[in-house]
Design a protein around this motif. Structure first.
Motif, short mmCIF file in Angstrom:
data_model
loop_
_atom_site.label_atom_id
_atom_site.label_comp_id
_atom_site.label_asym_id
_atom_site.label_seq_id
_atom_site.Cartn_x
_atom_site.Cartn_y
_atom_site.Cartn_z
N THR A 121 0.85 -1.18 0.00
CA THR A 121 0.00 0.00 0.00
C THR A 121 0.89 1.23 0.00
O THR A 121 1.78 1.36 0.83
N VAL A 122 0.64 2.14 -0.95
CA VAL A 122 1.48 3.33 -1.12
C VAL A 122 0.61 4.57 -0.94
O VAL A 122 -0.45 4.69 -1.55
N GLY A 143 1.72 -3.11 -9.20
CA GLY A 143 0.77 -3.92 -8.45
C GLY A 143 0.46 -3.43 -7.06
O GLY A 143 -0.12 -4.17 -6.25
N ALA A 144 0.81 -2.19 -6.75
CA ALA A 144 0.56 -1.65 -5.42
C ALA A 144 -0.82 -1.00 -5.35
O ALA A 144 -1.37 -0.55 -6.35
N VAL A 166 -7.36 5.19 -8.08
CA VAL A 166 -6.68 5.05 -6.80
C VAL A 166 -7.67 4.48 -5.80
O VAL A 166 -8.89 4.64 -5.94
N ALA A 167 -7.15 3.81 -4.77
CA ALA A 167 -8.03 3.15 -3.80
C ALA A 167 -8.84 4.16 -2.99
O ALA A 167 -10.01 3.93 -2.66
N GLY A 191 -1.75 0.09 8.61
CA GLY A 191 -0.86 1.17 8.19
C GLY A 191 -0.40 1.04 6.75
O GLY A 191 -0.62 0.02 6.09
N VAL A 192 0.25 2.07 6.28
CA VAL A 192 0.72 2.17 4.90
C VAL A 192 2.15 1.68 4.79
O VAL A 192 2.99 2.01 5.63
N ASP A 193 2.44 0.89 3.75
CA ASP A 193 3.79 0.33 3.58
C ASP A 193 4.80 1.36 3.10
O ASP A 193 5.96 1.34 3.51
#
Length: 320
Positions: A121-122, A143-144, A166-167, A191-193
Motif C-alpha cells: 500500500t502506497v 501492483g501496489a 486510486v483506492a 498502516g501504509v507500507d
C-alpha cells in the motif's frame, strides 16, 4: 571525453533552478551564472570519435548534470552521452522532455528507496502534482494499492478520474480530515507500507513558519500511519526527528529515506537504464504526464516566474 552535439528542439522549463543553486552552494560549487532548463530533448547533430551509443540524426532525451556549463535554453548544446537516452519514435517531444525528471524521481523513490512490490500500500501525498501523478502510475503498474491526498476540489476530481483508479482520495483542502486516521481506516489498522511525502510540518501550527503550507501533514501523522516495516520517503531536507519519533520508528522497524533526485548522476552510469525505462513506459502509455501547453521561447521568463512561485500545477515545457 565522450560527447556529441545535438540540437535542442524541445526544452523543459527551469523548474529546478532554485534547487540547483542550493545544492551547488552546499557543495561549495560557486558560480556567477547558472544554466537553466536541464531536462532536454532533441536531435543529434554530431558525435565525438569515442561515442558508442548514438549517431547523427538520433532523437534523444536526457537530463543535464548538476555541474553542467550548458543550458537547455539554447539551440545547440554539448552533452556527454551518459546523460542521454534514445527517444522512442512515437513519444512526442514535449512529453519526453516533460516526463523524464518526474519519471526518474518516481523510480528513485519507489524502487531504490522503498522497493515497491505487488500487494504493498502506497500513500502519495499531493497526487495531482506532476510528480505525484507519475508516482501513482508507477506504483499501480507494479501492483501496489495507492492512496493519495488532494489539496483542492479540482485535484480531488482529477485523481478520481484516473484509470486505473486510486483506492482512496483524501481531500485535505478544508483542514478537517485526519490523514493518519483515514489511512489506518483504509488499511484495516495495519498502516501504509510506503509513504511519498510532498513536504511535512515539523512543528505545531502555532510554531510553524507561515511559509510552510498548513495542508502538509505533521511528521507525527506520517509516523503514525506507517505500517510495521514501512518506508517513509521524504522530500524534506531539514527533517528533524526527536527521540520519541525515532523510538516509534524503531518499534515499527520502519525506515526514513531522503529523495534527492540529483544523486542519480553521481552513481554508477548503469543508472541510465532508469531513463530508458521511463521512456519505454511513456511510449506504452503507462505514464500519462501532467503537462501544460508548450510555451514559446520568448515567454520562457514568464513561465519561469510562475514555476518559481509554485503557481504551476502542470509541467512547463519550452518549445523552440
Amino acid at each position: 571525453m565522450q560527447h556529441f552535439y545535438f540540437n535542442n528542439v524541445w526544452i523543459k522549463d527551469q523548474i529546478f533552478i532554485f534547487k540547483k543553486q542550493s545544492l551547488l552552494s552546499e557543495m561549495k560549487m560557486k558560480k556567477e551564472f547558472l544554466p537553466v532548463g536541464r531536462e532536454i530533448a532533441g536531435v543529434v547533430l554530431e558525435v565525438g570519435s569515442k561515442v558508442s551509443f548514438f549517431q547523427p540524426d538520433d532523437e534523444v532525451v536526457g537530463i543535464l548534470p548538476l555541474d553542467s556549463e550548458e543550458s537547455g535554453l539554447c539551440e545547440v548544446a554539448l552533452v556527454h552521452e551518459h546523460y542521454l537516452v534514445h527517444k522512442p519514435e512515437k513519444v512526442p517531444w514535449v512529453e519526453a522532455a516533460g516526463t523524464i525528471r518526474d519519471g526518474l524521481r518516481a523510480y528513485t523513490a519507489l524502487h531504490y528507496l522503498s522497493h515497491v512490490s505487488p500487494g504493498k500500500t502506497v500513500l502519495v501525498m499531493d497526487g495531482a502534482s506532476p510528480f505525484g501523478t507519475i508516482a501513482i502510475q508507477l506504483a499501480q503498474h507494479r501492483g501496489a494499492k495507492v492512496i493519495s491526498t488532494a489539496y483542492s476540489l479540482e485535484d480531488k476530481q482529477y485523481l478520481e478520474r484516473l484509470r486505473p483508479p486510486v483506492a482512496r482520495v483524501i481531500d485535505v483542502s478544508n483542514g478537517k480530515i485526519d490523514v493518519a486516521e483515514s489511512c489506518l481506516e483504509e488499511t484495516g489498522g495495519l498502516g501504509v507500507d510506503i509513504v511519498l511525502d510532498a513536504g511535512v510540518r515539523l512543528y505545531s501550527k502555532e510554531d510553524e513558519s507561515t511559509l510552510k503550507p498548513q495542508l502538509l501533514p505533521h511528521k507525527h501523522d506520517i509516523i503514525t500511519l506507517l505500517s510495521v516495516g514501512g518506508h517513509w520517503v521524504t522530500t524534506e531536507k531539514n527533517l528533524q526527528l526527536d527521540p520519541p519519533d525515532s523510538h516509534c520508528l524503531f518499534l515499527k522497524g520502519a525506515t526514513v529515506s531522503f529523495l534527492n533526485d540529483e544523486v542519480w548522476n553521481l552513481s554508477n552510469p548503469s543508472q541510465i537504464r532508469i531513463l530508458e525505462d521511463v521512456m519505454e513506459k511513456l511510449s506504452n502509455s503507462i505514464f500519462r504526464p501532467q503537462l501544460d501547453e508548450p510555451v514559446p521561447l520568448y515567454e520562457a521568463k514568464v513561465s519561469m516566474e510562475i514555476v518559481q512561485k509554485n503557481q504551476a500545477r502542470k509541467r512547463q515545457v519550452i518549445q523552440f
